[in-house]
Design a protein around this motif. Sequence first.
Motif, mmCIF file in Angstrom:
data_model
loop_
_atom_site.group_PDB
_atom_site.id
_atom_site.type_symbol
_atom_site.label_atom_id
_atom_site.label_comp_id
_atom_site.label_asym_id
_atom_site.label_seq_id
_atom_site.Cartn_x
_atom_site.Cartn_y
_atom_site.Cartn_z
ATOM 1 N N LEU A 1 10.406 -0.363 -0.716
ATOM 2 C CA LEU A 1 10.129 -0.292 -2.156
ATOM 3 C C LEU A 1 11.406 -0.489 -2.972
ATOM 4 N N LEU A 2 12.504 0.047 -2.490
ATOM 5 C CA LEU A 2 13.785 -0.127 -3.173
ATOM 6 C C LEU A 2 14.228 -1.595 -3.139
ATOM 7 N N ILE A 3 14.033 -2.238 -2.004
ATOM 8 C CA ILE A 3 14.372 -3.658 -1.873
ATOM 9 C C ILE A 3 13.561 -4.481 -2.868
ATOM 10 N N GLU A 4 12.271 -4.216 -2.930
ATOM 11 C CA GLU A 4 11.410 -4.985 -3.838
ATOM 12 C C GLU A 4 11.751 -4.726 -5.296
ATOM 13 N N ALA A 5 11.994 -3.492 -5.657
ATOM 14 C CA ALA A 5 12.365 -3.164 -7.035
ATOM 15 C C ALA A 5 13.683 -3.838 -7.411
ATOM 16 N N THR A 6 14.623 -3.857 -6.494
ATOM 17 C CA THR A 6 15.911 -4.513 -6.735
ATOM 18 C C THR A 6 15.719 -6.005 -6.962
ATOM 19 N N PHE A 7 14.894 -6.616 -6.133
ATOM 20 C CA PHE A 7 14.604 -8.049 -6.254
ATOM 21 C C PHE A 7 13.962 -8.370 -7.602
ATOM 22 N N LEU A 8 12.919 -7.649 -7.935
ATOM 23 C CA LEU A 8 12.210 -7.908 -9.195
ATOM 24 C C LEU A 8 13.105 -7.673 -10.406
ATOM 25 N N ASN A 9 13.847 -6.592 -10.371
ATOM 26 C CA ASN A 9 14.746 -6.268 -11.477
ATOM 27 C C ASN A 9 15.793 -7.365 -11.666
ATOM 28 N N ALA A 10 16.385 -7.813 -10.577
ATOM 29 C CA ALA A 10 17.409 -8.861 -10.657
ATOM 30 C C ALA A 10 16.825 -10.204 -11.077
ATOM 31 N N CYS A 11 15.548 -10.409 -10.839
ATOM 32 C CA CYS A 11 14.875 -11.639 -11.275
ATOM 33 C C CYS A 11 14.510 -11.581 -12.760
ATOM 34 N N GLY A 12 14.655 -10.430 -13.385
ATOM 35 C CA GLY A 12 14.397 -10.308 -14.812
ATOM 36 C C GLY A 12 13.085 -9.667 -15.190
ATOM 37 N N TYR A 13 12.460 -8.968 -14.258
ATOM 38 C CA TYR A 13 11.189 -8.294 -14.533
ATOM 39 C C TYR A 13 11.424 -6.887 -15.051
ATOM 40 N N GLN A 14 10.562 -6.460 -15.947
ATOM 41 C CA GLN A 14 10.510 -5.061 -16.360
ATOM 42 C C GLN A 14 9.571 -4.379 -15.376
ATOM 43 N N LEU A 15 10.008 -3.282 -14.819
ATOM 44 C CA LEU A 15 9.235 -2.613 -13.769
ATOM 45 C C LEU A 15 8.503 -1.394 -14.290
ATOM 46 N N PRO A 16 7.365 -1.066 -13.670
ATOM 47 C CA PRO A 16 6.691 -1.804 -12.611
ATOM 48 C C PRO A 16 6.065 -3.089 -13.146
ATOM 49 N N LEU A 17 5.732 -3.971 -12.223
ATOM 50 C CA LEU A 17 5.136 -5.247 -12.591
ATOM 51 C C LEU A 17 3.805 -5.011 -13.289
ATOM 52 N N PHE B 1 1.213 -7.121 -16.469
ATOM 53 C CA PHE B 1 1.106 -8.323 -17.289
ATOM 54 C C PHE B 1 1.661 -8.140 -18.693
ATOM 55 N N LYS B 2 1.758 -6.914 -19.193
ATOM 56 C CA LYS B 2 2.295 -6.661 -20.530
ATOM 57 C C LYS B 2 3.825 -6.508 -20.528
ATOM 58 N N ASN B 3 4.401 -6.284 -19.367
ATOM 59 C CA ASN B 3 5.847 -6.067 -19.279
ATOM 60 C C ASN B 3 6.607 -7.391 -19.255
ATOM 61 N N LYS B 4 7.883 -7.313 -19.615
ATOM 62 C CA LYS B 4 8.770 -8.470 -19.656
ATOM 63 C C LYS B 4 8.891 -9.116 -18.279
ATOM 64 N N HIS C 1 0.811 -1.217 0.000
ATOM 65 C CA HIS C 1 0.000 0.000 0.000
ATOM 66 C C HIS C 1 0.850 1.276 0.000
ATOM 67 N N PHE C 2 2.186 1.132 0.004
ATOM 68 C CA PHE C 2 3.079 2.289 -0.006
ATOM 69 C C PHE C 2 3.311 2.840 -1.405
ATOM 70 N N SER C 3 2.884 2.089 -2.413
ATOM 71 C CA SER C 3 3.067 2.497 -3.803
ATOM 72 C C SER C 3 1.840 2.070 -4.599
ATOM 73 N N ASP C 4 1.623 2.731 -5.714
ATOM 74 C CA ASP C 4 0.477 2.375 -6.546
ATOM 75 C C ASP C 4 0.772 1.223 -7.494
ATOM 76 N N ASN C 5 2.039 0.917 -7.708
ATOM 77 C CA ASN C 5 2.421 -0.152 -8.632
ATOM 78 C C ASN C 5 3.481 -1.053 -8.017
ATOM 79 N N HIS C 6 3.283 -2.365 -8.127
ATOM 80 C CA HIS C 6 4.252 -3.340 -7.616
ATOM 81 C C HIS C 6 5.542 -3.208 -8.423
ATOM 82 N N GLY C 7 6.622 -2.914 -7.729
ATOM 83 C CA GLY C 7 7.917 -2.736 -8.374
ATOM 84 C C GLY C 7 8.326 -1.281 -8.514
ATOM 85 N N SER C 8 7.410 -0.375 -8.217
ATOM 86 C CA SER C 8 7.727 1.046 -8.298
ATOM 87 C C SER C 8 8.425 1.496 -7.016
#
Length: 151
Positions: free
Chosen positions: A79-95, A97-100, A46-53
Motif C-alpha cells: 500500500l505504501l508503494i502504491e501510494a508513493t507511486f500515485l502521489n509522485a504521478c500527481g494524484y490526490q489520494l485516495p484515488l 474521480f473528484k480528486n486531482k 483488497h488490502f485497503s478500501d480505497n485505491h491509494g490509501s
Amino acid sequence: MKTPINRLDTAINKLYTAFHDDRLHPECCKQCAVGNILDNSDTWKHFSDNHGSTNLNYIGKINETFGKRFNGYTPSELLLIEATFLNACGYQLPLHFKNKKPKKPTDKDVLFNGLQAVIELLCKLDDSQNVMDYTKLFENLKTTKQSLVLD
C-alpha cells in the motif's frame, strides 16, 4: 529486518520493463506499480478500501498479522508503494474521480516521476543505496576534474 536483495532487483526489473513496454498505468490495479510487482495481479487491492490509501482494512490486517508476503512484500509495504507511486504521478489520494489527477496519466514524464519515487522507496525498504541516485556520478566527475587540474 534485512530482506533479500532479490526482491528489490526483481521489483525494479518488473517496473523498468513495464515502463519501457508501456504497461505501466496508475489507474489500473494490474498495471500500476504494485500490480506490476505482483505479476499483473490485482489481489492486493483488497488490502485497503480505497485505491491509494495506506490504511489496511480487515483483509489487509489479517494478512499482515499472519506474516503473509506477496513477492516479498507485506500488505502495508504494498500500500505504501502504491501510494508513493500515485502521489509522485500527481494524484490526490485516495484515488477518486473528484480528486486531482494528471491530465495524461500515461505520459512518460508522469510515469517516470512515479517510477523514480517508487524505486527510491524500494531501496529504502531494503536498506539499500538508491540505484536512481545520480549525485555520486557528479561527485566522481568533480573529483576527476580536480585531480586533472592538480596534475
